[in-house]
Motif scaffolding. Structure first.
Motif, PDB file in Angstrom:
ATOM      1  N   GLU A  74      43.856  40.614  52.159  1.00 24.03           N
ATOM      2  CA  GLU A  74      42.679  39.517  52.097  1.00 24.03           C
ATOM      3  C   GLU A  74      42.382  39.020  53.611  1.00 24.03           C
ATOM      4  O   GLU A  74      41.181  38.631  53.515  1.00 24.03           O
ATOM      5  CB  GLU A  74      43.435  38.365  51.358  1.00 24.03           C
ATOM      6  CG  GLU A  74      43.397  38.741  49.613  1.00 24.03           C
ATOM      7  CD  GLU A  74      44.945  39.155  49.642  1.00 24.03           C
ATOM      8  OE1 GLU A  74      45.549  39.576  50.532  1.00 24.03           O
ATOM      9  OE2 GLU A  74      45.371  39.191  48.252  1.00 24.03           O
ATOM     10  N   GLY A  75      43.476  39.184  54.501  1.00 24.00           N
ATOM     11  CA  GLY A  75      43.045  38.508  55.813  1.00 24.00           C
ATOM     12  C   GLY A  75      42.495  39.412  56.764  1.00 24.00           C
ATOM     13  O   GLY A  75      42.193  39.361  58.002  1.00 24.00           O
ATOM     14  N   LEU A  76      42.342  40.698  56.241  1.00 18.80           N
ATOM     15  CA  LEU A  76      42.029  41.719  57.215  1.00 18.80           C
ATOM     16  C   LEU A  76      40.494  41.670  57.771  1.00 18.80           C
ATOM     17  O   LEU A  76      40.326  41.848  58.797  1.00 18.80           O
ATOM     18  CB  LEU A  76      42.185  43.295  56.611  1.00 18.80           C
ATOM     19  CG  LEU A  76      41.964  44.514  57.439  1.00 18.80           C
ATOM     20  CD1 LEU A  76      43.233  44.420  58.615  1.00 18.80           C
ATOM     21  CD2 LEU A  76      42.218  45.737  56.612  1.00 18.80           C
ATOM     22  N   PRO A  83      36.451  48.437  60.146  1.00 26.13           N
ATOM     23  CA  PRO A  83      36.322  49.814  60.164  1.00 26.13           C
ATOM     24  C   PRO A  83      37.239  50.969  59.139  1.00 26.13           C
ATOM     25  O   PRO A  83      36.626  51.647  58.569  1.00 26.13           O
ATOM     26  CB  PRO A  83      36.559  50.221  61.785  1.00 26.13           C
ATOM     27  CG  PRO A  83      36.346  49.048  62.384  1.00 26.13           C
ATOM     28  CD  PRO A  83      36.963  47.844  61.652  1.00 26.13           C
ATOM     29  N   VAL A  84      38.258  50.308  59.207  1.00 21.78           N
ATOM     30  CA  VAL A  84      39.366  51.189  58.150  1.00 21.78           C
ATOM     31  C   VAL A  84      38.766  51.093  56.615  1.00 21.78           C
ATOM     32  O   VAL A  84      38.660  51.793  55.923  1.00 21.78           O
ATOM     33  CB  VAL A  84      40.775  50.953  58.171  1.00 21.78           C
ATOM     34  CG1 VAL A  84      41.515  51.367  57.148  1.00 21.78           C
ATOM     35  CG2 VAL A  84      41.095  51.271  59.653  1.00 21.78           C
ATOM     36  N   GLN A  85      38.420  49.900  56.293  1.00 22.94           N
ATOM     37  CA  GLN A  85      38.025  49.500  54.895  1.00 22.94           C
ATOM     38  C   GLN A  85      36.703  50.402  54.632  1.00 22.94           C
ATOM     39  O   GLN A  85      36.361  50.922  53.654  1.00 22.94           O
ATOM     40  CB  GLN A  85      37.706  48.159  54.561  1.00 22.94           C
ATOM     41  CG  GLN A  85      38.962  47.389  54.522  1.00 22.94           C
ATOM     42  CD  GLN A  85      38.797  45.864  54.458  1.00 22.94           C
ATOM     43  OE1 GLN A  85      38.279  45.182  55.368  1.00 22.94           O
ATOM     44  NE2 GLN A  85      39.465  45.023  53.690  1.00 22.94           N
ATOM     45  N   LYS A  86      35.618  50.238  55.641  1.00 25.06           N
ATOM     46  CA  LYS A  86      34.443  50.918  55.596  1.00 25.06           C
ATOM     47  C   LYS A  86      34.724  52.554  55.577  1.00 25.06           C
ATOM     48  O   LYS A  86      34.097  52.988  54.775  1.00 25.06           O
ATOM     49  CB  LYS A  86      33.504  50.642  56.801  1.00 25.06           C
ATOM     50  CG  LYS A  86      32.942  49.126  56.461  1.00 25.06           C
ATOM     51  CD  LYS A  86      31.895  48.636  57.521  1.00 25.06           C
ATOM     52  CE  LYS A  86      31.897  49.382  59.075  1.00 25.06           C
ATOM     53  NZ  LYS A  86      31.336  48.543  60.107  1.00 25.06           N
TER      54      LYS A  86
ATOM     55  N   VAL B 213      39.212  48.211  48.113  1.00 21.05           N
ATOM     56  CA  VAL B 213      39.633  48.303  49.583  1.00 21.05           C
ATOM     57  C   VAL B 213      39.826  46.905  50.166  1.00 21.05           C
ATOM     58  O   VAL B 213      40.153  46.766  51.284  1.00 21.05           O
ATOM     59  CB  VAL B 213      38.654  48.780  50.343  1.00 21.05           C
ATOM     60  CG1 VAL B 213      38.562  50.441  49.864  1.00 21.05           C
ATOM     61  CG2 VAL B 213      37.327  48.210  50.401  1.00 21.05           C
ATOM     62  N   ASP B 214      39.663  45.942  49.399  1.00 23.77           N
ATOM     63  CA  ASP B 214      39.970  44.477  50.175  1.00 23.77           C
ATOM     64  C   ASP B 214      40.788  43.746  49.250  1.00 23.77           C
ATOM     65  O   ASP B 214      40.865  42.268  49.174  1.00 23.77           O
ATOM     66  CB  ASP B 214      38.499  43.517  49.969  1.00 23.77           C
ATOM     67  CG  ASP B 214      37.826  43.488  48.738  1.00 23.77           C
ATOM     68  OD1 ASP B 214      38.277  43.746  47.686  1.00 23.77           O
ATOM     69  OD2 ASP B 214      36.796  42.870  48.627  1.00 23.77           O
TER      70      ASP B 214
END
Lengths: 151, 721
Positions: A74-76, A83-86, B213-214
């Motif tokens: 949640e804090g990323l 960029p990793v989530q994208k 992803v979140d």
């Protein structure tokens, strides 16, 4: 009282100091993005960052993290914009999705330590279990982040 | 309950949170409804615009499509709405998905048809009526526009979220018509044929990826309810045993502990947090009543199953006189195969949240079978069906395991005695040991050859733990049809064949496991096909083609595999290819794998090339992900999968003893579609799995010269010959 710092917030919690960080995150702070998978550091679904390093929160008593800065999925980023989530979205990684918070947190530290990991380095760093078998896409997503220079 | 409060807003307001304080208003990870593309767990707030049970269109043109199947990773939250949207002529960007209500389907007599998820059925069974749902809504919208404009509806057509009037060039968006369309009835609606599809067949991205992803995707383990407490459970280590006694006083004063609840074959400790409950249940002194089941071992079971192979068995299928043909054969080969029990080991351990009130029960769980859960909970709680509300969540893996209601009923029993909402979580150890397993099976094959190495006869006898018998179904015929899937309907042209079966159960509970009978049967049968090819001194792929000359569909797939896998191209020493072909759930899959043996005598899978004919595809991206998923699940089973019984107890209890494939063991996977089209719509969630084990074992034979006939492969030390 246990004092911990999670996602930039300071908390004072009235919990048993031997409670694993995982359960404090989930049950006390309602940060449920970090998942319970095995409880014995095998699967990595509970991976969070402790001062920037990937650790398995199921096996760390909360009392031992008082001096560290903890970051969860949640804090990323504020809006899934890391960029990793994208890359995870672009490469269509998740299936059931349960292990993916841990996979992403592990991949983020891999890429922070090594901007362009080889396949062997990915093999060594990415030991998290995914029962849906998304590994090939995880590998591609990591290479994609590297190719874009982490942007 | 404020549902549009984001987690971060919440956190800013709650800097100090003490244990046991339950957050009444917060649903973790809920993203604002206006942004959410998918929403299991709770329905969207829709008060209008429902055109039929499957879809609603809001004034801002947002289309909500209901999904009756469980999203367990296989992509139904995207694939099924695509089918509706295709007929609706919707703008795909405006589509979002939510779960269909099991409560409603019971009240409205099957509004959502069959809600179970399994048998790779989501697309292949629901496609026609989902197309019809979209088409019916489209026709209603056209009629509503025609009535609004006072024109003939034949002059109007639907396209990209709008109804257009051809002569005048006017158009109106769906959102402005939905309420009127909802009141209209139409008849004689026609659905499209595949040539007319615009959306189906496109690799549309999954709607459920962003929340996955979140950390915002809500699995049932993430559900939080007002005043919720937690339950940890321990079950009798020998399945079928019962609770004799426990000493609650030993844990009564541990932090957070609230109560102990006796179950028939287990005990639950309820506490303020899960960790408190688990710590207490781990320390609880418990005694069990265990019968003779406590004296059983896997090795004994295996010997008993092997011994039963010599019996006649019940005839499943017989063509010609195999006895006479075998007796007069020049050569007979005979092989026995064996597979162990396997656990599903979903990443999310089984869990369920239940709230029992006087005349209402709410269930939050990851369920492959919400309708059956509703019926079972109504019975257990003694509450009318219409007052049972089951809220499906994202499933952290299913693979068949979450089609059983056992864990939901157990949570309901606990909640009835707690008096406030309770979340029961099985620890990983309980999830694995109190499992419901892929059946153990032994199989014997015989094939006779004449002087010219031509096949004269083939027999197969399987001795299998019957799932249907465990379910209490009538198996007095001596045959569990799910146990002989693949064996009974084997496609090869053989002049004389006899397929027999024996049901043999143990005290272990069996259950549907990804690809069911095909998971074990394709392994044994496709390995034996290679043994037959060896005896006939033919290449295994060419030998299969010879026996499949009557099946053009299978031949086409084999031809494609031969080319795409470079089947005839030599590999370095210590490497080999193996292949297998299998048809199940309406889909043909052939795979070629490249395998080597490492210095530790273990198999390493380098590459898997798949050729798949499922007829038509809804979404090639999702389908490819499913083939890859089946392969990895299949490699885990082939190389490592084994549930061992000692003194009646399951020995493997976590991922250290029940290993599975990780990144390091992941091969390169290539999937090629060979779509035969027409009316064929095959399943995709399971067919990627069955060929993996036989293809690996067939490759290893070429490397080692040794035929493995029992899984897992990891039990053997392999040597390059």
């Amino acid at each position: 009282m246990v004092k911990i710092n999670v996602n930039g917030q300071q908390y004072e919690l009235n919990v048993d100091p031997s409670t694993p960080l995982l359960w404090v995150l989930r049950d006390n702070l309602n940060l449920t993005g970090t998942k319970y998978g095995c409880g014995i550091s095998q699967c990595g679904a509970c991976t969070v960052h402790m001062n920037g390093q990937a650790v398995r929160s199921c096996s760390i008593p909360v009392s031992q993290v008082e001096q560290f800065k903890i970051v969860t999925i949640e804090g990323l980023s504020e809006d899934a914009s890391h960029p990793v989530q994208k890359a995870w979205i672009e490469e269509d990684v998740p299936q059931c999705g349960y292990c993916q918070s841990g996979q992403i947190m592990t991949a983020v530290t891999l890429l922070e330590n090594n901007a362009n990991p080889s396949d062997e380095e990915i093999d060594r760093a990415m030991t998290n279990i995914c029962r849906c078998g998304t590994y090939q896409r995880i590998r591609r997503a990591i290479h994609k982040v590297a190719a874009k220079g982490g942007e | 309950m404020s549902i549009d409060k984001t987690r971060r807003e919440f956190l800013k307001k709650s800097v100090s949170v003490s244990t046991g304080l339950v957050i009444a208003f917060h649903i973790p990870g809920m993203i604002p409804a206006t942004q959410a593309k998918v929403r299991p767990f709770e329905p969207f707030d829709l008060n209008q615009g429902e055109i039929n049970a499957w879809l609603a269109i809001e004034p801002d043109d947002t289309i909500t499509i209901r999904v009756a199947q469980a999203e367990m990773g296989q992509g139904v939250f995207t694939a099924l709405p695509m089918i509706v949207a295709e007929e609706l002529e919707a703008d795909w960007r405006t589509v979002r998905a939510e779960y269909a209500s099991a409560n409603r389907t019971i009240r409205e007599e099957g509004a959502y048809q069959r809600m179970g998820t399994g048998g790779s059925r989501a697309v292949r069974h629901s496609r026609p009526y989902l197309q019809m749902a979209g088409a019916e809504a489209r026709e209603k919208l056209i009629k509503a526009a025609a009535e609004k404009w006072l024109v003939d509806k034949s002059e109007c057509y639907a396209d990209y979220g709008k109804i257009h009037h051809k002569p005048s060039g006017r158009s109106v968006s769906y959102g402005a018509l939905a309420n009127a369309a909802a009141k209209i009835s139409v008849s004689g609606v026609r659905i499209k044929t595949p040539e007319e599809f615009k959306l189906l067949g496109l690799p549309k991205k999954r709607l459920d990826t962003p929340p996955k992803v979140d950390g915002s995707a809500v699995f049932s383990i993430d559900v939080r309810r007002p005043n919720m407490v937690y339950a940890a459970v321990v079950h009798c280590p020998v399945q079928g045993g019962t609770l004799r006694s426990y000493r609650f006083n030993a844990v009564r004063n541990m932090p957070g502990v609230l109560q102990g609840i006796k179950l028939k074959s287990g005990i639950a400790i309820v506490a303020k947090t899960y960790w408190q409950a688990k710590t207490a249940v781990d320390r609880l002194p418990v005694q069990w009543n265990i019968g003779d089941e406590g004296k059983t071992y896997s090795d004994t079971f295996r010997n008993e199953y092997s011994a039963a192979l010599a019996n006649e068995g019940t005839i499943v299928l017989e063509r010609g006189d195999t006895k006479e043909a075998l007796e007069s054969s020049e050569k007979i080969i005979q092989s026995d195969y064996f597979v162990p029990y396997l656990a599903h080991a979903c990443m999310e351990p089984l869990n369920c949240t239940v709230s029992v009130e006087k005349s209402r029960v709410d269930i939050w769980a990851g369920m492959q079978n919400p309708e059956s859960v509703l019926n079972a909970v109504a019975k257990e709680a003694g509450v009318a069906h219409e007052n049972i509300h089951v809220h499906n969540c994202f499933l952290g893996g299913g693979f068949g395991r979450r089609s059983s209601n056992d864990f939901v009923i157990e949570a309901t029993k606990i909640a009835k005695k707690v008096g406030q909402p309770v979340q029961m979580i099985w620890s990983r150890e309980e999830d694995m040991k109190a499992g419901a397993y892929r059946p153990m099976a032994a199989m014997r094959f015989k094939a006779g050859f004449d002087l010219d190495k031509q096949l004269t006869a083939y027999t197969n006898h399987s001795v299998t733990h019957s799932i249907l018998k465990d379910l209490g179904a009538d198996v007095s015929s001596g045959i569990d049809r799910t146990s002989v899937e693949g064996l009974a309907n084997m496609p090869y042209a053989i002049p004389r064949k006899k397929i027999t079966h024996t049901i043999k159960n143990t005290h272990i509970t069996s259950w549907w496991w990804r690809s069911v009978g095909s998971s074990q049967n394709a392994f044994a049968m496709e390995c034996f096909m290679d043994e037959m090819a060896t005896e006939a001194k033919m290449d295994p792929l060419k030998y299969r083609k010879k026996l499949l000359a009557h099946r053009k569909d299978l031949l086409d797939v084999l031809d494609e595999l031969e080319e795409k896998s470079s089947w005839s191209k030599p590999l370095p020493r210590g490497h080999a290819r193996g292949m297998a072909i299998h048809e199940c759930f309406g889909t043909i899959v052939a795979q070629a794998v490249e395998v080597s043996v490492d210095k530790y005598g273990q198999a390493k899978v380098h590459k898997v090339v798949s050729v798949v004919d499922c007829g038509n595809l809804v979404n090639p991206l999702i389908a490819e992900m499913q083939i890859e998923s089946g392969i990895i699940y299949g490699i885990s089973a082939a190389l490592y999968g084994k549930i061992t019984i000692e003194k009646g107890r399951v020995q493997e209890d976590n991922f250290d003893t029940y290993q599975m494939v990780r990144m390091q063991e992941t091969p390169v996977m290539e999937t090629h579609w060979l779509l035969s089209g027409g009316n064929k719509w095959g399943g995709i969630g399971e067919p990627g799995l069955p060929c993996v084990a036989p293809a690996i074992v067939n490759a290893l034979y070429r490397i080692t010269g040794r035929r493995i006939r029992s899984l897992p492969v990891g039990d053997y030390y392999l040597q390059v010959s």
